[in-house]
Design an enzyme around this catalytic site. Structure first.
Site, PDB file in Angstrom:
ATOM      1  N   ARG A 185       0.899  -1.290   0.001  1.00  0.00           N
ATOM      2  CA  ARG A 185      -0.066   0.134   0.068  1.00  0.00           C
ATOM      3  C   ARG A 185       0.834   1.181  -0.149  1.00  0.00           C
ATOM      4  O   ARG A 185       1.748   1.148   0.702  1.00  0.00           O
ATOM      5  CB  ARG A 185      -0.958   0.116   1.315  1.00  0.00           C
ATOM      6  CG  ARG A 185      -1.757  -1.243   1.299  1.00  0.00           C
ATOM      7  CD  ARG A 185      -2.996  -0.879   1.697  1.00  0.00           C
ATOM      8  NE  ARG A 185      -3.886  -2.049   1.709  1.00  0.00           N
ATOM      9  CZ  ARG A 185      -5.019  -2.202   0.877  1.00  0.00           C
ATOM     10  NH1 ARG A 185      -5.544  -0.961   0.369  1.00  0.00           N
ATOM     11  NH2 ARG A 185      -5.637  -3.342   0.881  1.00  0.00           N
ATOM     12  N   THR A 204      11.617  -2.397   0.586  1.00  0.00           N
ATOM     13  CA  THR A 204      12.298  -3.246  -0.311  1.00  0.00           C
ATOM     14  C   THR A 204      11.432  -3.276  -1.774  1.00  0.00           C
ATOM     15  O   THR A 204      10.310  -3.501  -1.579  1.00  0.00           O
ATOM     16  CB  THR A 204      12.786  -4.540   0.076  1.00  0.00           C
ATOM     17  OG1 THR A 204      13.543  -5.435  -0.814  1.00  0.00           O
ATOM     18  CG2 THR A 204      11.686  -5.339   0.813  1.00  0.00           C
ATOM     19  N   HIS A 205      12.103  -3.307  -2.742  1.00  0.00           N
ATOM     20  CA  HIS A 205      11.626  -3.134  -3.902  1.00  0.00           C
ATOM     21  C   HIS A 205      12.226  -4.047  -5.064  1.00  0.00           C
ATOM     22  O   HIS A 205      13.374  -4.072  -5.349  1.00  0.00           O
ATOM     23  CB  HIS A 205      11.448  -1.661  -4.698  1.00  0.00           C
ATOM     24  CG  HIS A 205      10.789  -1.581  -5.950  1.00  0.00           C
ATOM     25  ND1 HIS A 205       9.353  -1.642  -5.928  1.00  0.00           N
ATOM     26  CD2 HIS A 205      11.042  -1.501  -7.163  1.00  0.00           C
ATOM     27  CE1 HIS A 205       8.914  -1.270  -7.081  1.00  0.00           C
ATOM     28  NE2 HIS A 205       9.959  -1.257  -7.908  1.00  0.00           N
ATOM     29  N   LEU A 221       1.589   4.763   1.383  1.00  0.00           N
ATOM     30  CA  LEU A 221       1.693   5.124   2.782  1.00  0.00           C
ATOM     31  C   LEU A 221       1.289   6.656   2.625  1.00  0.00           C
ATOM     32  O   LEU A 221       1.724   7.137   1.891  1.00  0.00           O
ATOM     33  CB  LEU A 221       2.966   4.764   3.553  1.00  0.00           C
ATOM     34  CG  LEU A 221       3.288   3.454   3.721  1.00  0.00           C
ATOM     35  CD1 LEU A 221       4.701   3.563   4.147  1.00  0.00           C
ATOM     36  CD2 LEU A 221       2.164   3.043   4.928  1.00  0.00           C
TER      37      LEU A 221
HETATM   38  C1  GRF Z   1       8.878  -8.758  -2.444  1.00  0.00           C
HETATM   39  O1  GRF Z   1       9.596  -8.914  -3.770  1.00  0.00           O
HETATM   40  C2  GRF Z   1       8.518  -7.270  -2.385  1.00  0.00           C
HETATM   41  O2  GRF Z   1       9.513  -6.340  -2.860  1.00  0.00           O
HETATM   42  C3  GRF Z   1       7.425  -7.077  -3.056  1.00  0.00           C
HETATM   43  O3  GRF Z   1       6.637  -8.038  -2.900  1.00  0.00           O
HETATM   44  C4  GRF Z   1       7.363  -9.211  -2.474  1.00  0.00           C
HETATM   45  C5  GRF Z   1       6.958  -9.418  -1.158  1.00  0.00           C
HETATM   46  O4  GRF Z   1       7.468 -10.871  -0.728  1.00  0.00           O
HETATM   47  N1  GRF Z   1       6.990  -5.993  -2.976  1.00  0.00           N
HETATM   48  P1  GRF Z   1       7.507 -11.729   0.522  1.00  0.00           P
HETATM   49  O5  GRF Z   1       5.930 -11.419   1.163  1.00  0.00           O
HETATM   50  O6  GRF Z   1       8.551 -10.996   1.541  1.00  0.00           O
HETATM   51  O7  GRF Z   1       7.554 -13.119   0.375  1.00  0.00           O
END
Ligand code: GRF
Length: 198
Positions: free
Chosen positions: A90, A107-108, A92
């Site tokens: 989401r 993390t992206h 923020l």
């Molecule tokens: C990750 O790749 C994150 O960057 C993305 O969704 C995934 C989430 O994976 N936005 P998890 O829920 O940590 O297994």
């Protein structure tokens, strides 16, 4: 001890990597709580490690801003040094970001600024590039626009589906996130001090 709150929306494999890292006494950060925007399966990882959880569901609020205020109140009740969005799907609200950034990271699954947004892996595949990756960055007011802290590349293979590529990215992502949080806790990675979470 450097304390973190982790926010998730899904399976929580990145959360699990952080929980496992933090179980080691030599790791400099401890997870004090895990929050979600839905009844996310990943909350089970927190429960398995005895970490408290909270859920703030947007549909229970009149608007996004009010939802964000409640999420912020829940997060701040833990007085964390850092808030980590690990698959929190989401955007923020501005008050949430203003209260916590730069002690608020995400993390992206792409090498930002390439492929921001919710479909980074699909977009990278569609672009036909041979390399994508992972970015850990500070969350600012934009969508995936904040200062980059760490990045790591992942090759795109000719036969990759979106699922295959995302799974290979996530293997790298989990390690990079654990590394980023340790770096921040040890102050090898500095975030600046525009606001504090307290
Ligand atoms: C990750 O790749 C994150 O960057 C993305 O969704 C995934 C989430 O994976 N936005 P998890 O829920 O940590 O297994």
């Amino acid at each position: 001890m450097f304390s973190i709150v982790v926010l998730i929306s899904g399976g929580g494999s990145n959360l699990r990597a952080l929980l496992e890292a933090a179980a080691d006494a030599d790791y400099a950060a401890r997870i004090v709580a895990v929050g979600a925007d839905n009844d996310a399966p990943g909350l089970e990882h927190a429960e398995a490690f005895g970490v408290p959880t909270f859920t703030v569901v947007p549909t229970a609020f009149a608007d996004r801003a009010t939802w964000g205020d409640e999420l912020l109140a829940q997060v701040q009740s833990w007085s964390p040094d850092l808030v980590v969005c690990a698959g929190f799907m989401r955007i923020l609200p501005p008050r949430f970001v203003a209260a916590l950034s730069p002690n608020l990271i995400n993390t992206h699954p792409a090498l930002l600024p390439a492929f921001p947004g919710a479909h980074a892996v699909r977009d990278a595949l569609a672009a036909g590039i041979s390399e994508t990756g992972v970015t850990v960055h500070i969350i600012d007011e934009g969508v995936d626009t904040g200062p980059v802290l760490l990045q790591r590349a992942v090759p795109v293979l000719p036969e990759d589906t979106e699922h295959d590529l995302h799974e290979r990215i996530k293997i790298v992502e989990r390690g990079l996130l654990v590394e980023a949080v340790a770096g921040i806790a040890h102050q090898g990675i500095t975030l600046g001090s525009r606001a504090s979470t307290a």
